[in-house]
Scaffold this motif. Structure first.
Motif, mmCIF file in Angstrom:
data_model
loop_
_atom_site.group_PDB
_atom_site.id
_atom_site.type_symbol
_atom_site.label_atom_id
_atom_site.label_comp_id
_atom_site.label_asym_id
_atom_site.label_seq_id
_atom_site.Cartn_x
_atom_site.Cartn_y
_atom_site.Cartn_z
ATOM 1 N N VAL A 130 -0.694 -1.066 4.545
ATOM 2 C CA VAL A 130 -0.497 -2.291 3.766
ATOM 3 C C VAL A 130 -0.330 -3.441 4.745
ATOM 4 O O VAL A 130 0.605 -3.454 5.553
ATOM 5 N N SER A 131 -1.267 -4.418 4.663
ATOM 6 C CA SER A 131 -1.251 -5.534 5.605
ATOM 7 C C SER A 131 -0.257 -6.614 5.177
ATOM 8 O O SER A 131 0.207 -6.654 4.023
ATOM 9 N N VAL A 132 0.029 -7.496 6.133
ATOM 10 C CA VAL A 132 0.971 -8.591 5.859
ATOM 11 C C VAL A 132 0.462 -9.514 4.743
ATOM 12 O O VAL A 132 1.257 -9.927 3.866
ATOM 13 N N PRO A 133 -0.833 -9.899 4.731
ATOM 14 C CA PRO A 133 -1.282 -10.766 3.618
ATOM 15 C C PRO A 133 -1.026 -10.169 2.231
ATOM 16 O O PRO A 133 -0.723 -10.908 1.281
ATOM 17 N N VAL A 134 -1.121 -8.829 2.142
ATOM 18 C CA VAL A 134 -0.849 -8.199 0.845
ATOM 19 C C VAL A 134 0.626 -8.348 0.488
ATOM 20 O O VAL A 134 0.980 -8.672 -0.654
#
Lengths: 233, 246
Positions: free
Chosen positions: A19-23
């Motif tokens: 899970v990336s930071v933008p998500v």
């Protein structure tokens, strides 16, 4: 702040899925918008408060823009266009929080937004004209135009995505460079400019999505209601 | 540049979820309250229009009532003016009649008074004439009081119709000869001859009435044949009075 806005930092992993930071930032924006909406719309009255008047102003402005573009009732498109506008605006303006990058500065978010518009355009076109009627719109004004119209569907979606990504990413990029070179307070005017750019880009994105939908609807449009707003669909 | 498909998928789902959330908690309640306000405004506008229509109707009714009152007022005024005019005319006519009656009464009274005075004066004049005649006759021979009158009486009786003579004679025996003094035998004979047309049963009684001055009359219960100087003087006085009236 991330050194390269083009890279997605992984916030955490859910098993094999990273899970990336933008998500995560997007989840934060969603939570803020949902909770804020729930709180602000919990006690609406016919005699509106200042906050309620602001909410109603937002909705009526979105409706008027949709009706002016689509030339039909805004109710079927209100949730889509309004959500796109509010999310893009919130995502662009999240950059004012130190250490938080706007999700729209990453290509995946913009691609998801553009894909949503692409699918919604096709869906509205088929609902308004029928499947065969919608497909025939690609052959207008001549069958020769079918390849060009198909390419246009793809390119305008890509342009929608790239325009938002390029504007927001470049702003973040410039602020990061200036911050690294000049100091703490120097990027503030550029950040203010980013707020303006972010608002304009949110407006452009929402308006272009509305224009694409209006083009897909063709002549089969529902006349706008004169006075009474219809509820969300 | 790397494209993270997992992030793309997450963001796609996030956008769809956000659409549902905002549609559920933002757009629906706000559009609902706007629609409610619009319907409330429409309701109030309709109520206001209805109230305005009622007010217009009431104003029209008031205006009509006011016009009716004004018309009634004018009618009452006209009626009152007409009645006042009629009463005024009646009062004027009555006053004129009363004035005319008063004037007529006054004129009648003046006329009667004048006639009375004239009659009184004429009576005094007749009395004076009688007195003068009496004096003059006293200086004349006694025959002057009778002479000529039997013939005159005879002419009058002969001029009467047979029925009138019979009526004058009657059957009650009151027919008599009236003379200013007792008649002498020749005069009685002349008198009897003059009344022979009505004295069918013989001689009539002779009655003396000095007031005749001179003359010879025939009287009964049925009438009188005037034939005297006194009667002539009275007739002359009446003729003079009649002439004065004309």
């Amino acid at each position: 702040m991330n050194a390269s806005p083009l890279l997605n930092q992984v916030a955490f992993t859910l098993g094999p899925v990273a899970v990336s930071v933008p998500v995560v930032v997007t989840w934060g924006i969603m939570a803020a918008l949902a909770v804020g909406s729930g709180v602000l719309t919990r006690a609406l009255h016919l005699r509106a408060s200042r906050a309620q008047m602001a909410l109603e102003l937002i909705v009526t402005s979105i409706d008027s823009q949709i009706e002016a573009t689509v030339q039909s009732d805004a109710a079927p498109f209100r949730v889509l266009v309004g959500t796109l506008f509010l999310f893009v605006l919130a995502a662009n303006w999240i950059a004012v929080i130190p250490g938080v990058e706007p999700p729209t500065a990453h290509l995946e978010t913009d691609a998801a937004l553009a894909a949503t518009v692409f699918v919604a355009t096709i869906g509205y076109g088929i609902r308004a004209n029928g499947l065969w009627g919608y497909l025939r719109t690609f052959a207008e004004p001549s069958w020769v135009m079918v390849p060009l119209n198909l390419v246009e569907q793809i390119t305008r979606t890509l342009s929608l995505m790239v325009r938002l990504f390029g504007n927001v990413m470049s702003g973040v990029f410039v602020v990061g460079i200036v911050l690294s070179l000049a100091g703490l307070l120097v990027p503030i005017p550029l950040m203010a400019l980013d707020l303006l750019t972010g608002a304009v880009q949110a407006y452009i994105f929402a308006i272009l999505a509305t224009v694409f939908i209006a083009a897909a609807l063709g002549e089969n449009r529902q006349k706008p209601a004169d006075t009474v707003l219809k509820g969300p669909v | 540049m790397h494209f993270d498909w997992a992030t793309f998928a997450f963001q796609l789902v996030n956008i769809l979820v956000l659409m549902w959330l905002l549609g559920r908690y933002f757009f629906r309640p706000v559009t609902k309250i706007i629609a409610e306000r619009q319907s409330e405004v429409d309701r109030l506008l309709k109520a206001a229009e209805a109230s305005q229509a009622e007010a217009e109707t009431a104003r029209g009714a008031v205006q009509a009532a006011r016009e009716a009152i004004a018309a009634e007022r004018l009618k009452v005024i006209e009626t009152a003016v007409g009645e006042a005019e009629a009463r005024r005319a009646a009062m004027l006519a009555k006053a004129a009649d009363e004035a005319a009656a008063a004037v007529a009464n006054a004129q009648q009274a003046v006329t009667e008074r004048l006639e009375g005075e004239q009659r009184e004066q004429m009576g005094r004049a007749v009395d004076l004439a009688i007195l003068i005649t009496h004096k003059l006759l006293d200086e004349l021979p006694a025959e002057a009081r009778v002479t000529g009158y039997p013939e005159r009486l005879s002419q009058v009786l002969n001029a009467l119709s047979q029925e009138r003579r019979a009526e004058l004679a009657g059957s009650d025996g009151t027919l008599r000869i009236v003379a200013p003094r007792p008649l002498t035998k020749p005069e009685t004979a002349l008198a009897m001859a003059a009344v022979g047309a009505v004295a069918q049963n013989g001689a009539l009684p002779v009655e003396v009435d000095a007031g005749l001055l001179a003359g010879l009359e025939l009287r009964s219960s049925q009438g009188v044949i005037h034939n005297s100087l006194r009667y002539d003087l009275g007739r002359i006085a009446e003729a003079l009075v009649s002439h004065e009236k004309r």
